[in-house]
Write a protein that holds these residues in place. Sequence first.
Motif, mmCIF file in Angstrom:
data_model
loop_
_atom_site.group_PDB
_atom_site.id
_atom_site.type_symbol
_atom_site.label_atom_id
_atom_site.label_comp_id
_atom_site.label_asym_id
_atom_site.label_seq_id
_atom_site.Cartn_x
_atom_site.Cartn_y
_atom_site.Cartn_z
ATOM 1 N N ALA A 292 6.296 1.611 5.364
ATOM 2 C CA ALA A 292 6.484 0.276 5.922
ATOM 3 C C ALA A 292 5.164 -0.455 6.126
ATOM 4 O O ALA A 292 5.040 -1.636 5.800
ATOM 5 C CB ALA A 292 7.249 0.357 7.241
ATOM 6 N N ALA B 226 9.934 -2.073 6.055
ATOM 7 C CA ALA B 226 8.986 -3.169 5.913
ATOM 8 C C ALA B 226 9.712 -4.505 5.845
ATOM 9 O O ALA B 226 10.889 -4.578 5.483
ATOM 10 C CB ALA B 226 8.154 -2.982 4.650
ATOM 11 N N GLN C 12 1.160 -6.896 6.504
ATOM 12 C CA GLN C 12 2.414 -6.340 6.974
ATOM 13 C C GLN C 12 2.324 -5.956 8.449
ATOM 14 O O GLN C 12 3.244 -6.231 9.225
ATOM 15 C CB GLN C 12 2.787 -5.114 6.132
ATOM 16 C CG GLN C 12 4.078 -4.422 6.541
ATOM 17 C CD GLN C 12 5.326 -5.229 6.214
ATOM 18 O OE1 GLN C 12 6.357 -5.077 6.871
ATOM 19 N NE2 GLN C 12 5.256 -6.090 5.212
#
Length: 247
Positions: free
Chosen positions: A17, A113, A203
């Motif tokens: 993720a 994610a 992210q």
Amino acid sequence: MTSTDHRALQTLTVADALDYPFEPPRASFVVEAEGAMRPVAVSAGPEVRKNNPALAVLELDDPVCLLTCGSNASPRRLAGKLARAPVGRALAVRTRCSGWTPVYAATVSYYGAIPATFAAGLGHAEPFQVMIDRHDLDAFVESETRTGNYDLRRLSEEEAARAGLFLDVPVHVFMSRFAPLMLDGHPAPLVEFSCAGAGGFSQAQVLGRMLARFAAGMTPRAYVAQALADPELIDTFRDFVRANPAA
């Protein structure tokens, strides 16, 4: 199965993720038979067939283009998908284009994610145009649509020309079925595909902003650790992000 095939087919986990979009390179590259990858120099211009010997070497009988800004721009993820495809080779061209900005989508992937999509009208960006054989397109459609996050669409010749994309091959794009994620009132671009000097979000930054509203005090790393033990956390977080797409 060769060791290359084994590496390419390894299953993603929630630990990925924080790595999304899996370190796309700055330069263009090719994925060859058996998953071998190498950088290449690619000539600029709208005619990929004429200007790029790397495409001829790959011997794609019927090339088509995928405009991409997520996992399909990652050499290791691209090799994994091509390992299951009938032709299994690709040329990925880093491209400066106009009007197709990679941004985060208001949903969550099966491994935790927040994935990417494109938003129109946000200036220049540097996604990839990935050349594959038409016979391999089904492998990508199966991969991108099975989670319910994306639909495939083909750009018109006018859209491709305005964006500065290839004009001598059909250009397709996977678009999220969900609206862009909004941070501070604007779609959140992916920093990995910004032009030099432009901004964007990693992210970890995007997860952190959304998690602050989802569960106060939960950091991205704590989220990953908890999701490894309790995968239902991803489902709950996904529902939250889709219902609350702005932070």
